[in-house]
Design an enzyme around this catalytic site. Structure first.
Site, short mmCIF file in Angstrom:
data_model
loop_
_atom_site.label_atom_id
_atom_site.label_comp_id
_atom_site.label_asym_id
_atom_site.label_seq_id
_atom_site.Cartn_x
_atom_site.Cartn_y
_atom_site.Cartn_z
N LEU A 242 0.73 -0.75 -0.33
CA LEU A 242 0.41 -0.23 -0.04
C LEU A 242 0.94 1.14 -0.03
O LEU A 242 1.79 1.39 1.05
CB LEU A 242 -0.93 0.14 1.14
CG LEU A 242 -1.80 -1.21 1.09
CD1 LEU A 242 -2.48 -0.98 2.53
CD2 LEU A 242 -2.30 -1.51 0.24
N GLY B 226 -1.82 6.56 -2.70
CA GLY B 226 -2.66 6.36 -3.84
C GLY B 226 -3.72 5.15 -3.30
O GLY B 226 -5.02 5.73 -3.38
N HIS B 227 -2.95 4.16 -2.79
CA HIS B 227 -4.20 2.84 -1.97
C HIS B 227 -5.18 3.96 -0.37
O HIS B 227 -6.00 3.82 -0.18
CB HIS B 227 -3.48 2.18 -1.79
CG HIS B 227 -2.70 1.51 -2.49
ND1 HIS B 227 -1.63 0.80 -2.55
CD2 HIS B 227 -3.53 0.01 -3.33
CE1 HIS B 227 -1.66 0.21 -3.26
NE2 HIS B 227 -2.87 -0.01 -4.09
N LEU C 101 1.56 7.29 -8.41
CA LEU C 101 2.46 6.20 -7.22
C LEU C 101 1.88 4.40 -7.63
O LEU C 101 0.55 4.62 -8.34
CB LEU C 101 2.06 6.25 -6.22
CG LEU C 101 2.08 7.67 -5.25
CD1 LEU C 101 1.89 7.57 -4.03
CD2 LEU C 101 3.19 7.95 -5.42
N SER C 102 2.81 3.96 -7.75
CA SER C 102 2.39 2.33 -8.06
C SER C 102 3.47 1.30 -6.93
O SER C 102 4.32 2.08 -6.74
CB SER C 102 2.32 1.98 -9.84
OG SER C 102 2.51 0.85 -9.46
N SER C 103 2.97 -0.12 -6.92
CA SER C 103 3.46 -0.38 -5.99
C SER C 103 4.80 -1.07 -7.14
O SER C 103 6.05 -1.26 -6.09
CB SER C 103 2.38 -1.84 -5.22
OG SER C 103 1.29 -1.79 -5.31
P1 AMP Z 1 -3.91 -2.39 -7.01
O1 AMP Z 1 -3.38 -2.63 -5.42
O2 AMP Z 1 -2.46 -1.39 -7.72
O3 AMP Z 1 -4.57 -3.75 -7.21
O4 AMP Z 1 -4.69 -1.08 -6.40
C1 AMP Z 1 -5.59 -0.99 -5.72
C2 AMP Z 1 -6.70 0.11 -6.34
O5 AMP Z 1 -5.38 1.72 -5.82
C3 AMP Z 1 -6.96 -0.08 -7.83
O6 AMP Z 1 -8.67 0.60 -7.74
C4 AMP Z 1 -5.67 1.11 -8.26
O7 AMP Z 1 -6.31 2.00 -9.45
C5 AMP Z 1 -5.77 2.34 -7.18
N1 AMP Z 1 -4.66 3.24 -7.23
C6 AMP Z 1 -3.00 2.69 -7.52
N2 AMP Z 1 -2.17 3.38 -7.56
C7 AMP Z 1 -3.51 4.69 -7.46
C8 AMP Z 1 -2.43 5.73 -7.30
N3 AMP Z 1 -1.47 6.65 -7.55
N4 AMP Z 1 -3.51 7.14 -7.21
C9 AMP Z 1 -5.04 6.67 -7.03
N5 AMP Z 1 -5.47 5.24 -7.25
C10 AMP Z 1 -4.32 4.56 -7.13
#
Ligand code: AMP
Length: 287
Positions: free
Chosen positions: A33, A36-37, A184-186
């Protein structure tokens, strides 16, 4: 905060929340997390009485085994962040809890998955749609929160909800970015310092597309090429796609008018990053 691994226990916990008369808000995630999350969780906390976050790295949606194997897993830190944000329940099932037996039915997503990530990641959105449908059945949320960062995923989920009459409100949340624009991204954790410096090229290319469109450019191919041309020629960088699509159906546009979505996937070394920007053309849409 309750941390629950079993479906039956989660159902019991949420039945109690519902008896108390509250709205259940749901934030599905794959963990690792970040802020973004957190933006999704904060929205859910503001709008709902009980906030459920799921943390599950869903094998069904991975098209490359090495991506699944190397996907970051940081459960203790994730739980700490959820507790700090005031989450009520974390659902963190093992794969065997979600898939005790091989599935005999899965969701097959149609045209909305025919371009962008759907084209380059075979089966990915079928896996996303199937797990989200399962999670919706388990959690039965009133509202569910998804990031605009994964715009095609959001479009797919909207279709699933519509097609299967799922009684949930889908709430989109704007993309959270670093100061240099990188979403932001994991997966950003996997970038080395050199790659991290190169990664904002993705956002800058999308900004160029948005700028040209705002100025009235109407030829998608010219905008695509101009946007791609802003990405430095570096052996670490490879554009998988950069497309201009209509925001509901995710189909490439033949002429730019009204609102279009610029979406891009860029490989930075061995890490695949995606991002998108909504672009407004001064040209009125002619339907
Ligand atoms: P994930 O854990 O990557 O599957 O993401 C879970 C949720 O968080 C998904 O709905 C993603 O679109 C959202 N998410 C991931 N990165 C971001 C970000 N930088 N800004 C907003 N939401 C995000």
């Amino acid at each position: 905060m309750d941390v629950i691994e079993a479906v039956a226990a989660l159902r019991e916990r949420l039945a109690a929340a519902r008896r108390a008369g509250g709205d259940v808000g749901f934030v599905p995630t794959m963990g690792a997390l970040h802020a973004g999350h957190a933006a999704l969780i904060e929205r859910a906390r503001r709008e709902c009485d009980c906030t459920v976050v799921s943390i599950f790295v869903n094998p069904l949606q991975f098209d490359r085994p090495d991506d699944l194997e190397h996907y970051p897993r940081t459960l203790p830190a994730d739980l700490h962040m959820c507790a700090t944000l005031g989450v009520d329940v974390v659902f963190a099932p093992a794969a065997a809890e979600m898939y005790p037996a091989p599935l005999s039915c899965t969701i097959e997503v149609g045209r909305v998955a025919s371009h962008l990530c759907g084209r380059y990641r075979p089966g990915h959105f079928n896996g996303v749609a199937t797990v989200v449908m399962k999670l919706f059945q388990i959690v039965q949320p009133d509202r569910a929160y998804f990031g605009e960062k994964d715009a095609q995923q959001l479009a797919v989920i909207r279709r699933v909800v519509r097609d299967f009459n799922v009684p949930v409100r889908i709430e989109p949340v704007p993309t959270v970015r670093e100061r240099d624009g990188l979403a932001l991204s994991s997966r950003n954790q996997r970038l080395d310092p050199e790659e991290r410096k190169l990664a904002p090229a993705l956002y800058r290319a999308l900004c160029e597309a948005r700028r040209l469109i705002a100025e009235g450019a109407d030829d998608p191919e010219r905008v695509r090429q101009a946007a791609i041309a802003t990405i430095p020629r570096d052996q670490c960088l490879r554009v998988e796609y950069l497309e201009l699509v209509e925001p509901d159906g995710m189909q490439p546009v033949e002429r730019i008018e009204g609102a279009v979505l610029a979406a891009c996937a860029l490989w930075v070394g061995t890490t695949r990053l995606i991002d998108n920007l909504m672009c407004d053309s001064p040209r009125a849409r002619v339907d």
